[in-house]
Structures are given as C-alpha cells and as structure tokens.
Design a protein around this motif. Structure first.
Motif, mmCIF file in Angstrom:
data_model
loop_
_atom_site.group_PDB
_atom_site.id
_atom_site.type_symbol
_atom_site.label_atom_id
_atom_site.label_comp_id
_atom_site.label_asym_id
_atom_site.label_seq_id
_atom_site.Cartn_x
_atom_site.Cartn_y
_atom_site.Cartn_z
ATOM 1 N N GLU A 90 65.290 27.092 20.243
ATOM 2 C CA GLU A 90 65.655 26.779 18.869
ATOM 3 C C GLU A 90 64.416 26.272 18.146
ATOM 4 N N LEU A 107 61.771 24.885 15.414
ATOM 5 C CA LEU A 107 61.890 23.953 14.295
ATOM 6 C C LEU A 107 61.277 24.594 13.065
ATOM 7 N N LEU A 148 78.119 13.820 5.799
ATOM 8 C CA LEU A 148 78.423 12.927 6.917
ATOM 9 C C LEU A 148 77.155 12.552 7.674
ATOM 10 N N LEU A 149 76.206 13.464 7.726
ATOM 11 C CA LEU A 149 74.943 13.169 8.412
ATOM 12 C C LEU A 149 73.954 12.455 7.493
ATOM 13 N N ILE A 195 69.179 20.237 13.222
ATOM 14 C CA ILE A 195 69.201 21.382 14.138
ATOM 15 C C ILE A 195 70.616 21.655 14.624
ATOM 16 N N TYR A 196 71.411 20.579 14.663
ATOM 17 C CA TYR A 196 72.802 20.765 15.097
ATOM 18 C C TYR A 196 73.514 21.751 14.181
ATOM 19 N N MET A 204 72.247 25.327 14.651
ATOM 20 C CA MET A 204 72.775 25.945 15.872
ATOM 21 C C MET A 204 74.252 26.290 15.700
ATOM 22 N N ASP A 243 75.718 29.836 16.147
ATOM 23 C CA ASP A 243 76.720 30.115 17.168
ATOM 24 C C ASP A 243 78.059 30.530 16.559
ATOM 25 N N GLU A 270 78.537 23.094 22.061
ATOM 26 C CA GLU A 270 78.456 21.794 21.375
ATOM 27 C C GLU A 270 77.542 20.836 22.146
ATOM 28 N N ARG A 298 75.136 21.646 24.087
ATOM 29 C CA ARG A 298 73.761 22.110 23.934
ATOM 30 C C ARG A 298 73.199 21.689 22.576
ATOM 31 N N ARG A 299 74.028 21.826 21.541
ATOM 32 C CA ARG A 299 73.573 21.455 20.204
ATOM 33 C C ARG A 299 73.217 19.967 20.137
ATOM 34 N N ARG A 331 70.065 19.195 22.072
ATOM 35 C CA ARG A 331 68.899 19.704 21.361
ATOM 36 C C ARG A 331 68.586 18.820 20.143
ATOM 37 N N ALA A 332 69.647 18.409 19.462
ATOM 38 C CA ALA A 332 69.443 17.555 18.282
ATOM 39 C C ALA A 332 68.815 16.223 18.699
ATOM 40 N N THR A 346 65.070 16.968 19.555
ATOM 41 C CA THR A 346 64.153 17.340 18.480
ATOM 42 C C THR A 346 64.121 16.306 17.360
ATOM 43 N N GLU A 347 65.249 15.748 17.062
ATOM 44 C CA GLU A 347 65.286 14.843 15.908
ATOM 45 C C GLU A 347 65.062 13.393 16.298
ATOM 46 N N ALA A 405 78.426 10.539 15.539
ATOM 47 C CA ALA A 405 78.434 11.218 14.240
ATOM 48 C C ALA A 405 78.538 12.731 14.425
ATOM 49 N N LEU A 406 77.755 13.263 15.363
ATOM 50 C CA LEU A 406 77.777 14.720 15.559
ATOM 51 C C LEU A 406 79.132 15.175 16.085
#
Lengths: 1095, 328
Positions: free
Chosen positions: A111, A113, A137-138, A166-167, A170, A174, B255, B257-258, B261-262, B265-266, B322-323
């Motif tokens: 993934e 950036l 929300l984020l 990134i969430y 993705m 997906d 989910e 994986r996301r 990854r988040a 990276t973040e 949150a996610l």
C-alpha cells in the motif's frame, strides 16, 4: 491482423516505450488501440501507423512486436521473433487518442503512501455520505470536496484529502467499484488509481499541463480528463448535519430567589494572632511570660476588661511595632490559646488564627451581616456548636505593664498572702452579644470582682501587712532558707551544673518555700543529671511540685487531648517519669501515643523533661532503636531551635543572673532593674547637661535634633516629663526652621508619641508617609527621606540586612531526605558545579542545618566530610566565610576538634586576605561561628578564633573596625571582659582619631555603639560620654548638610538608643546560661543513649 | 498430552468455565474488565502480558488474584520485584555449589522462575541485562541454559508490570516479546464510590484471610487444555491458509490488515512479523473463547493493545477504537 507492441505490465515496459519513441516519435500523438489481458497485467497496443514496413524497421531495435488476430473471441498474439503464440481468452479493447493514454497502469506491491488522494464515487449513491462521515469521525475536516458532471450528465462526487488515511484508501480499494481512489504526488495533474503507477508519468503529466487539464487514470489506464481548475469546497460545506431530538427552549426571566448560605470557618494558613479573648484564669497563665519579658515587650501588650452574657472576659491585644519581633507566638504558647487574627480587608473583624471565613463575601455584605460599623471590634469565636459572633461595642485598653506591680520583698510567704488579696482594676466596658444569645444584662459587678491567686500581672491593691504579724521563728527560718537558696543558686547560675545533689537540695528548699514551679525546675535538673533509671522518690517529688497526677484517667486525658497547655504538657511528662521510675509502667498503648508527643521539638516543655520521659521509657523497654530515634529527635530539635528561654531557663536563674555581682545587697532583680534604669537615666541626664553646658543656641537646627533625640531617650527610660520639656522649645519655634528640618522634627515628635502609646508598625508607616507627602518641593522631600531612611528611629519596615538574611535562594532538590544531603552538598561544592558562589554557600548552610535538625551525628559528619574539601572552590571570600561558618556550626556539634581547627584557620585566612570584598559577611560568619562554639561548649576554640582575628589587619579601615567590634563583642560574651575592653578602647581611639574618612568614621562609631550594648552599664556610659564629647568629629559632606549633619544625628541616635538598652546585656547572660545548659544536656543525652545501646 | 479427540467433547464446557471464571474475577475489581479480559486471554494463549501504569492501579492485585483463583500447587507460582541490583540467581535459582565443585555450572531451580507454571515479574524493565537476556530466551523458546545445555522451563503464563517502558533500544527486544500491553489507569475519578466500597471489602478479606476469588470456576488444567486445543486446531489440514479461510472471514481479515497498516504508516507502530503471527493466533483464540467460532470484527479490538512505547499505548488504543467504529 494488426501489428502491435506487447507490454508486460512491469518495469521493463519503460525501456520498451523509450526505444519506440526514439525510433518513431510521431507515434506518440497517434490514436492507439489497446488490448488488455483481463487475467494478467499484460497489454498489447496497436496503431494504424504501425504497419509491416514500420515493424520491419523497428524489429532490429529489439522491440517486442507481434501480430494480433481475433479468433473466436480469443485474441491470438504471434510475436514477430518467432516465439510461441499467446492467447488471451478474457480480454478487453479500448482506444486511446495518444500513446501515454494507451499505457496500462502497473500494480505497485503493498500500500504505497501518496501525498494526496482523491476518492471518486457516484454522487447519487450512499458512498459520499458514508465517506464524509468516516473522514469527520477521523477528525479530517481538512478534506475538500469536488463535484463533476460527465458528458452524459452523470454526477460524480470527489473528495480530495492530503496525507490521506490509509485505512480509508484500503477500504475503498477493497470495497469494489463503488468508490475509486486515486493518488498523486507533488501536485501533478495526473491522478493515478491508488496502488498503481503509470509507466510514463512525466510525459503524461506534461501532455496534461499543455492543455491545462487534469486526468484520473483508472487501473486499465483509461483517462478521465477534467479541467485543471476544480471548484473545491470545504468538507463541512458539503455536510448538512442533523440531530433528531426533541427541542426545548429556555427564556431568561428576572428572579428574586436568594439562597441561604451559612457562613462558616474554614482552615487557612497560620498567621500570628492579633488578640486573645481570655477568662480571668487564662489571663493568669500569662504569669511565666510576664516574668521573662522586658518592660518594653510588655508595653506592647494591652488589656481590656469586658463583661457580657459569658461573664467577664479579658481582651488581650498585641500592638505591633515596626522592626520589632512579634510576641504573638510566645503569648499563644504560654496561654495554650491560639488567639484571633484580623481578617484582611476588615479593620475590626477577627477570626480564630488559622481559620478564614467561607465563602468570601463582599466587604459591604460582611459589614451589614456582622455590624462592623457599629462595633469597636467583632470577634468570631468557634466551639463545638459552630461559630459565635462576639461584638465588642467599646473597650478601654490599657498597656498590660500598667497592671503589673513588682513587689520588692524577700518574704515570699507574705508576698503570696498579699497577692492573694490582689484584685484587677481594669476599667469596665460592655460587650454586645449576638441577638440570639443575648442574655439579660448582668448586674454591674463590684469593684473587687475577680479575685485571683498569686498573680503578679494585674495591678494588685496592696494591703499593708505588718511584719510583726508573722511568727518570728518562722521568719528566721525563712531567712535561713533564703540564704541557703542564694548560696546554691550561685553554684548553678553559671550554667552547666551537672550535680544532681545540688539541684535536688535546691529543689527541696524551694518546695519548702512554696515555690513549686521553681522546685519543679530543680527536680527536673536533678533527674536529668542523675540519669535513668530515675530515682522513684525524686520523680515523685517532681510530679508533686508540678501538680501531676498518678491516675490512668488523667494520663489518658492529657495524652489524647487535641492541645495541651504548657502546664498540662509538663504535668503529663512528670507523671510519666514518675510512673516509670516507680515501676508502675503505663500501658504500652498509652506510651505509643505519648512518646511522639515528647519527641516533638515544639512541645512547650523543657527539653530535659522531654528527654527524661523518652529516656526513662526506652531504657525500661530496652528499645535501642527507640532511644536512638528519641536522641535524634531531641538533639535535632535543639540543633534547630536551641534551648528555649521560656521553657528551659529555670525562672529563678533570670533573677539570679540579674542579681549576680550584687550579692551583698538584699536587692531583688526587679529593684535592681529599676536601679539600672535609674542609672541609665542619670547617665543620659549627665550627658544632656554636658551638651547644654557646651552651649546650645536655641534656634539652631542641630540643637533641635539634639533635644529631640535625647527626648526620645528620656521617654524610653520613663522620664516622659523631661522628654516633653526638651521638646517644647522645638515645638514652639518649629516655623523658623527649614522645611525639611521641620518635617524631620515632626517625625521625631511623632516617634516620641509613638513610643509612649505603643502604636503599630502600620500606624508609624502611615505617619511617615503622611509627613513626607506633605512636603511639596521634591528636593526638600528628598532631604527628609535621606535621613528618614537611615535613622534607626524614623525608618519604616525591617532592617534591610535582617530582611536579606532571611531569604534563602538555594532550594534542595525535591525528594531529598537527610540521607541525600551529603550527596547534594558534594555536588554543589564540587569544582565542576558551575553554580554561583552565593548559591554554593547557601547550599552548604542549608545542608548543614538540615543535617543538624536530623539529630544524627552520622549525617552531620557525612555532610561536613563532603562539604569541607570543596569550600576552597567558593571563590568569593565573603561567601566562603558564610559556608565556613556553617561548617563550624556542624563541627562544633560533633566536637570534631581537628576539623574545627582547620575551619577556624580558614576563617582567619579569609579575614587576612586582601581579596575580601566586604567584611559584612565575614562579621556575620564570625558571629555565627562564635555562637555555635559557645553553644557546644567550645570556649577554647572560640577564644583562639578571637585572638587570631584580633591580630588580623583587614585590608580596609572599615573592615578592620567591623571586625574589631565583632572581636570585642565576642570576648565579652565568653567572659573575657578585660581583653574586650582593650580591643574596644583601641577601636574607640581609632574611630575618634584623625585617620579615617568621614563615612568610615561614622560606620565605626555606629559599630562601637552597637557593640557597647553588650557591655555592663557603667563602662558603657563612660565610653558614650567620650563619643558625645567628640561628636563634632562625625562630619559629612552630603548635600543635605545645608539642613542637618547626618552622621552626628545617626551617632547620637545610636548612642542614646544603646544607652537606654538594658536587654542586650541581660540577654547575653541568659544566653550564656542556656549555652552551658545545652552543652550539659547534650552530654547527658549521649551518656544515657550509650548506656542503653551499649556504645 | 491431550489429543484433539480427547479434547473436542469437553472443549465447550471448558470455554464456559473459563468465561465464568472471568466473570467471577471481575466482581473483585472496579472497572478493570478490560485488564481481566486480556489477562484471561493471555493465560489461555500463553502469551506474556505487560501491565503498564502508575503505582496503585491494581496491577499486582489483579495478577495475584488471578493466579490465586487458578488453585496452583506449591511452587507453581513465582513472583518477584526486579531492581537494577537483582541478580540472576534471585530469579533462576542459586548456583549448586556441590555440582560446581565437579566443574558443572547448574542452578537449583526449585521454587524459582524456571520451575514454576505461572510467574509475575514486577518492575520488569528495571532489571539488568543479564536477567533480561535470560528472560528473552525463556519467553521465546520456553527454555533456559544450564551448563550450556538448553533446559525446558515449565512456565506457561507470564505476567509483568511496570510503571513505565523506558525508551532505550536495548529494552525494545523485551518490550516486543509482550504482544499485548495494557495501560492500567486510576479509576477513582469515574468510580469513586465503588472503588471505596471494593477497597474496604478487599481489606476486610485480607484481614480475615478469606479469599473468595480462589473458588474460581476453571482450573489451570482448563486453561492448558484450551491452549492445547487451539494449537491442534491451528495445525489441522496442514495446508497454508486453511485456518484463515475457515475461521477468519475475508472482510474481517481485510479490516485487520487495514488497521495494522494504518498503525504502521500513520502512527509508526512497529508490528514485527513475529508479532503479526502471534496477533493472529491471539485474535483467533479470543474469538474461540468468546463465541466459539469464526473471528468477528469486534475481536479485532485486541489490536488496541499492540502499542510498544508508553506514549504509544493510549494513542494506539484510541486509534483502533476509532477505526473499528467506522464500520469497516
């Protein structure tokens, strides 16, 4: 069949395309047909211009060329180089207007950036709402939205996000085709499907820039072109928030609702109390304080008598004077009553000290609630039922001194009888109680109300009692006993007498004479010096003398009480000692409560009694740890506070010291004090007359100053009539003087009145401010302030030096306990500490003091061992002297002669150095060192130090004078009066001689006057007469000399003040006794501790 | 060692007992459900758990009560507070002098960490490097070295507590061994009354020597059996992806994986390969323990505890919550 170029969807395509464009650049802008393998990343691109001829030309360049033919919906690709054919059964075809748009995107692993992402979706679907909701929300309210319409009129909604989550990318990737997500870096107009990359991004972006367009490239490489300029909106503009909830509206209306809020007393910081409300019994408890207080101190206390529903109450108030230490603490300690302090912002409202009114009210509300305007004072008292408001409508307060008559007689039994017939004669005033507790007004009491027992404080009406009424034999016996007492007292008044038999005998006689309190002091001494286990009979005698109790109930009551008066604490201590000595041990539980009480250095009992309680018990319990902790607590307390004049000095010692040297006479101490005062008065009168005989022109300003200064002196010695005689001519001729002098004369006259009335510091400050502000001309005002700030009588606020010495700027690091002090001091004095010298000196001082307060010799030794090697790192000698003095204090407590020798030598070397900037700190350090040596029995080292300092020649005359004055005072304090006289005479000669400049001479004169306070009265007067006779030599060249002579006035003030001072000399003698006692007590504590611990 | 066939008939009962055990334990704490859930899960999965928090936040109390509730036998529990002066012999046992005379370097491990089943190490990051290295081997390989020879340890559950995770690279390896870390926070602000009441009750229990929590519904054997069952079920089919395909639905896996990854990276949270695999297994174990079947999105809440550093832990926890709240 078409010719086509095969692309693999990998990085090698870049090279292929570069070769193609190099060989046939015109192909870049031709229309291409793109065939995509849907089951793999490969693609084939064909163009009309790419025919057999061109293919032949390109073949030698190694390009992967092939022919493409469709057979039964299957695309058959035959490479021209002869490899086997490729068949794509699932394939798709599209066209592209130019080569860059014909290229299929390459998949990037993972993934990646991207700097910016664009989420694109149909605007009529649920996807936009869901995406916006998630972004918000984020917390991504920085996103922007764009709307597009395609050629067919279908709406597209796009969200542009920098540093995209990134969430969400993705999730979009997906989640199928509902949301397409594109990414770009560096502001390129080419938006590429996220997780993919374009095979030739540079040329593609350039082609877009040429047409001012942007493009979204999907996974297959298809381009969706848009204008480069987008109409973006903030994400919040695209959101229409909604809240499905019932709505209620409220409207403000005028309201008169008031709530009853009870005013209560809440804890507050402890401050010195200003007044006390006392019963007659409590007032009598002042007796010990009165006995040890000077008349000057007593004149600061006033008493008013009040009557009301609660009967007779006495209002005791302290009049605060500027620059004079408060008496409040001593009064409260003596009475065992905390007292009341003034509420800030309300002149006549008082609350218990350590309490405050809650909630805080506006001043007007407070006045209305408590009736402050109608009352002289309002005191809010507090008991178990809560607060009570006591309103004092009016009160006639008189100085406490006025109600004391000292009776000069040796016949104590008769005196007691006389005192028993004494009555108070305070003027009577009424007291108004709150309405709810108002009682019928009591009958006016008769003039002989409130009889008291054995009370010196209130004015006794002495009833004549003839000596013949007393039995002659009894009188002779009493005289004999008195004689015995005096003989024994002579043995003990020097201090440090550690013969228990002497003390016991003295105690027995005093008990026989009915002097129970003094007998108790003697029995305490006898017990202490006999050491544990204590003699049961002696302990019993102590308990009886001190009016203790043997009962468990009484002990329990005293132990569990919230507060104990000094008398109760002494009774508890004596009773415990007696019980332990008699082997009738109190319960362990009770002792667990009692021991901490006596280990507390603030307990108002003598340290010897406290130690007797602790040592007796721990010896019985064989508790080594306990006795060690007790030793540290008691010694720590002594190190920190010294012995208390109030609790540790037997009362008769003060009188005996005053009588010392007058043994032949039958004069009492009070009579002697009177005589001393008379002597001072006579000396002052003689000096005044000498000055007058020298000729005083009546209109002269210096004469007026002379008159005023002498007048203040006379007033201090009680000759108020004479004082007014001196002032009257000045007052009459005030207007003929210069404006500044007029103001200064008024100030001196005000000072005279202030001395007489005992006004507070605030009143004096206001008086000065009023007078100074009354002068309009700035130069005249300056002239007044010049003297006012330098004069010891006219100045306001504390002495600067004293104020400065109190502020410590070094703070121990948080969390450091006594075990960490050595480490702290080592770090501070180390060569690399990089701290200021004054901070290092303060660090040493603080650490030594804290170590001493711990009572542990080991801690003190460790701190000193770490501090001493680093003292030389303090470069500024005056600061080094302070640090050395602190170490001398510690070393003296340890009795470490070797270290003391080194430190004293260091101090002497500092005095000798020509780098010593100012002698002020050296003087202070020497005084501290000497005081410590005296306290810890180091008279020999003290003498050695003084002798060494006497031989030192300081670098400047001023320093030499200050040092000599200190040395002379030191010799007097250790009893070497002959040497002291020699030093002082040399100093006087130097000051009055011709070799000094004006300023140094004046400083020297002031130093001598200050030092002479420690001398006996007679030699003191003699020297002062020399000073007054030579007053003209104290000249100055200040600009104010056109009005007055600053130095002469200051010297004269100092001489008169010093002459009228009888406290300092007496304090020295008392301190001498206490120093000796402290030394003896330390020895005893260590001996007792060693006996238990076997060391 | 139990076989799958032996375990299958009783595995649901075991799950039920452990859940009851967990509920029972929660009664003795105030607002510590999260910590208890995690401790029970780690006990089942035999993964070490690190409790991070200021003093007085029930870290030790939680572990002690949990271990007491398991009804361990004598010598099965080892507890030690580590300091920088703690020597390896205090943890691993003293050198056997008699054997040393023979030239062999052996420790007498009886009653020490290598010999116990459950251990609690307080202030773990304050220990010195000799102990930390030994602990790494024990955690990784469940063995330690005696006279150069690897010797298996009996340890199955390890709990550790610390006030802080020092930001030192040499401690990173140890911190990484703790797949899950939870921050224990004071609860007095939100549960003032309950805390007082529970505290008073606990003091009363302590004074009377009464320990009602020891009547736990499950035993140590139940925990071991469930772990064994999970190990065996992970290996069923013996083909890659089989377990995931069966127990980890694709959307939930995506989910996971996301989120991972988040976080990487973040928030720059390091999730090592080893940690990822262990996380998978722990999530699977939790899913099985809680509902006996496939993993659900709610089971991914365990990702909230993958933070490594002290300052990371709360950030990761709130990020994951949150996610997960976004609804996939």
């Amino acid at each position: 069949m078409r010719y086509c170029l095969l692309l693999t969807g990998t990085a090698s395509d870049g090279a292929t395309l570069a070769v193609l464009l190099e060989a046939a650049p015109f192909l870049a802008e031709r229309t291409w047909s793109v065939m995509l393998d849907m089951s793999g990343p490969g693609s084939a691109i064909a163009c009309e211009a790419l025919d057999a001829v061109l293919a032949d030309r390109l073949m030698p360049r190694g390009l992967p060329l092939a022919t493409a033919a469709e057979e039964d919906e299957t695309l058959v690709l035959r490479p021209l180089r002869g490899e086997g054919q490729v068949r794509w059964s699932w394939w798709k075809q599209r066209s592209a207007p130019r080569l860059v748009e014909a290229l299929r995107l390459r998949r990037v692993p993972g993934e990646p950036l991207v700097e910016e992402a664009l989420f694109v979706m149909r605007s009529d679907s649920e996807a936009p709402r869901r995406l916006l909701e998630r972004l918000l929300l984020l917390g991504r309210s920085d996103a922007q939205v764009v709307s597009f319409v395609d050629e067919a009129g279908a709406g597209r909604f796009a969200v542009k996000v920098k540093a995209p989550p990134i969430y969400l990318m993705m999730a979009a990737r997906d989640g199928g085709d509902e949301v397409a997500v594109y990414g770009r870096n560096g502001g390129s107009p080419l938006w590429v499907a996220w997780s993919f990359e374009h095979a030739s991004p540079g040329p593609a972006a350039a082609s877009l820039a040429r047409t001012n367009q942007a493009a979204l490239v999907d996974r297959d490489g298809a381009w969706l072109r848009t204008s480069a300029e987008w109409r973006v909106r903030a994400i919040l503009d695209a959101v229409a928030p909604e809240l499905e909830a019932p709505r209620v509206a409220l409207t403000s209306i005028a309201s008169e609702v008031r709530f009853r809020v009870p005013i209560r007393l809440a804890p507050a910081a402890m401050v010195d109390p200003d007044l006390w409300l006392l019963t007659s019994e409590q007032l009598l408890e002042l007796e010990p304080l009165i006995e040890v207080s000077t008349s000057d101190e007593l004149s600061r206390l006033t008493v008013g008598r009040l009557t009301g529903a609660d009967g007779t109450v006495y209002l005791l108030r302290e009049r605060v004077r500027p620059g004079v230490p408060r008496m409040a603490g001593r009064v409260s300690d003596t009475l065992g009553v905390p007292g009341y302090s003034q509420v800030a912002g309300a002149d006549n409202l008082y609350v218990p000290t350590g309490r405050r009114l809650m909630p805080v009210l506006r001043r007007d509300d407070l006045r209305a609630l408590l009736g402050l305007e109608r009352a002289h004072a309002v005191v809010i008292t507090e008991d178990r039922d809560g607060p009570r408001v006591v309103t004092i409508a009016a009160v006639d307060e008189q100085p406490l001194q006025r109600w004391i008559d000292y009776v000069a007689t040796d016949r104590r039994l008769e005196l007691d009888k006389l005192l028993e017939r004494s009555v108070f004669e305070f003027p009577e005033v009424t007291i108004e109680w709150p309405k709810e507790v108002r009682q019928p007004a009591p009958k006016k009491p008769g003039p002989r109300e409130a009889p008291i027992k054995r009370a010196p404080p209130p004015k006794p009406k002495v009833v004549e009692e003839v000596a013949s009424a007393v039995d002659f034999d009894a009188a002779a016996h009493l005289r004999a006993l008195r004689e015995q007492v005096r003989t024994l007292e002579r043995r003990v008044v020097a201090g440090g007498c550690d013969e228990p038999e002497v003390w016991q005998e003295l105690g027995e006689i005093k008990a026989e004479l009915g002097e129970g309190d003094e007998a108790a002091d003697c029995f305490e001494m006898a017990l202490l010096h006999a050491g544990p286990p204590y003699d049961a009979r002696l302990a019993e005698r102590l308990m009886v003398a001190i009016r203790g109790s043997d009962s468990d109930d009484a002990l329990t009551e005293w132990v569990v009480a919230d507060r104990r008066t000094p008398a109760e604490a002494s009774r508890l201590g004596a009773s415990l000692v007696a019980r332990v000595a008699a082997q009738r041990f109190p319960a362990d539980e009770l002792m667990q409560l009692a021991l901490p009480i006596f280990a507390d250095p603030r307990l108002p009992v003598s340290r010897r009694l406290a130690w007797a309680v602790l040592a007796g018990w721990h010896r019985h319990a064989r508790d080594r740890l306990g006795v060690t902790r007790a030793k540290e607590a008691i010694l720590g307390g002594i190190n920190e506070r010294g012995l208390s004049e109030l609790h540790d000095l037997p009362r008769f010692v003060r009188h005996a010291l005053a009588r010392e040297g007058e043994d032949a006479s039958e004069e009492t101490s009070e009579a002697r004090a009177d005589r001393l005062q008379q002597g001072q008065l006579i000396a002052l009168e003689a000096m005044w007359h000498e000055a007058v005989h020298a000729g005083l022109p009546d209109m002269d300003a210096p004469t007026a100053f002379l008159r005023l200064i002498f007048a203040v002196g006379f007033a201090r010695l009680g000759a108020r009539g004479l004082a007014h005689e001196l002032v009257a001519p000045v007052e009459l001729e005030l207007d003929v003087h210069e404006i500044p002098n007029r103001a200064l004369f008024r100030l001196y006259m005000a000072r005279l009145a202030h001395e007489s009335s005992g006004g507070s510091a605030e009143v004096w400050a206001a008086e000065v401010a009023r007078t100074v502000e009354g002068i309009r001309e700035p130069r005249a005002q300056q002239a007044v302030l010049w003297l006012q700030k330098r004069s010891m009588w006219l100045r306001t606020g504390p002495v600067e030096e004293a104020a400065a010495s109190r502020a410590t700027r070094f703070k121990l690091p948080p969390g450091v306990d006594v075990s960490g002090l050595a480490e702290v001091v080592a770090r501070e004095v180390s060569a690399g500490a990089r701290s200021f010298d004054y901070l290092i000196a303060e660090a040493v001082d603080v650490c030594v003091r804290r170590a001493l307060a711990s009572g542990s010799d080991a801690v003190v030794a460790e701190v000193l061992a770490n501090a001493e090697p680093g003292l030389a790192n303090i470069q500024i000698l005056s600061h080094r002297a302070e640090a050395v003095a602190a170490c001398i204090h510690g070393a003296a407590s340890l009795g470490d002669d070797a270290m003391l020798g080194r430190l004293l030598e260091a101090l002497v070397n500092i005095a000798r150095s020509d780098k010593l900037g100012s002698a002020r700190e050296l003087v202070r350090a020497t005084q501290r060192g000497l005081a410590a040596l005296r306290r810890f029995g180091g008279l020999e080292p003290a003498r050695a130090l003084l002798e060494a300092l006497a031989r030192v020649h300081a670098y400047t005359s001023g320093d030499q004078i200050a040092l000599s004055a200190t040395v002379a005072t030191g010799f007097v304090q250790i009893g070497e009066e002959r040497v002291a006289d020699e030093v002082l005479d040399t100093l006087c000669t130097q000051v009055l001689g011709n070799g000094l400049d004006y300023v140094t001479r004046a400083q020297g004169g002031l130093a001598v006057a200050q030092a002479l306070r420690h001398w006996p009265n007679s030699p003191r007067v003699e020297r002062f007469r020399r000073f007054v006779a030579k007053l003209p030599v104290f000249r100055d060249t200040f600009t104010t000399s056109r009005y007055y002579d600053t130095h002469k006035i200051l010297i004269l003030e100092s001489v008169v003040d010093s002459l009228a001072d009888s406290r300092t000399r007496h304090s020295d003698r008392v301190q001498g006794f206490l120093d000796q006692e402290e030394h003896a007590l330390r020895r005893r504590i260590v001996t007792d501790w060693s006996a238990v611990c076997g060391r | 060692m139990w076989t799958l066939e032996e375990l299958e008939p009783e595995i649901d009962d075991i799950r039920t007992r452990i859940q009851q055990h967990r509920r029972g334990l929660k009664e003795y704490f105030v607002a510590r459900d999260e910590e208890i859930d995690l401790a029970i899960l780690c006990a089942v999965a035999q993964e070490p758990l690190l409790l991070v928090g200021p003093p007085g936040t029930a870290k030790s109390d939680l572990v002690v009560k949990l271990t007491e509730s398991l009804g361990l036998g004598a010598g099965d529990y080892f507890e030690y507070m580590l300091t920088k002066f703690t020597e390896p012999s205090e943890i691993l046992g003293p050198i056997d002098i008699a054997v040393l005379k023979e030239g062999r370097y052996l420790r007498r491990t009886r009653g020490m960490l290598p010999d116990c089943r459950v251990a609690f190490l307080d202030e773990i990051f304050k220990s010195n490097s000799a102990i930390l290295n030994t602990l790494l081997t024990i955690l990784n390989e469940r063995k330690f070295y005696q006279d150069g020879q690897p010797t298996p340890v009996r340890l199955v559950m390890l709990f550790a507590a610390t006030n802080d995770i020092p930001d030192q690279s040499e401690l990173e390896a140890m911190a990484d061994r703790f797949i899950l870390k939870i921050e224990t926070k004071p609860v007095k602000d939100r549960h003032f009354e309950e805390l007082i009441d529970a505290g008073v009750m606990n003091e009363s229990y302590r004074a009377s020597g009464h320990k009602p929590w020891t009547r736990g519904a499950a035993s140590l054997d139940d925990f071991l059996k469930l772990k064994r069952f999970m190990d065996l079920s992970f290996g069923m089919g013996r083909e890659p992806g089989r377990d995931r395909a069966q127990w980890f639905p694709r959307p939930v896996f995506a989910e996971m994986r996301r989120i991972v990854r988040a976080l990487e990276t973040e928030d720059k949270v390091m999730v090592s390969d080893r940690k990822l695999v262990k996380l998978y297994k722990v999530i699977r174990t939790q899913a099985f323990l809680n509902h006996g079947g496939a993993v659900q999105t709610s089971d991914l809440n365990l990702l909230a505890y993958v933070g490594n550093r002290r300052d990371e832990i709360p950030v990761v926890a709130s990020k994951v919550k949150a996610l997960l709240g976004l609804g996939g």
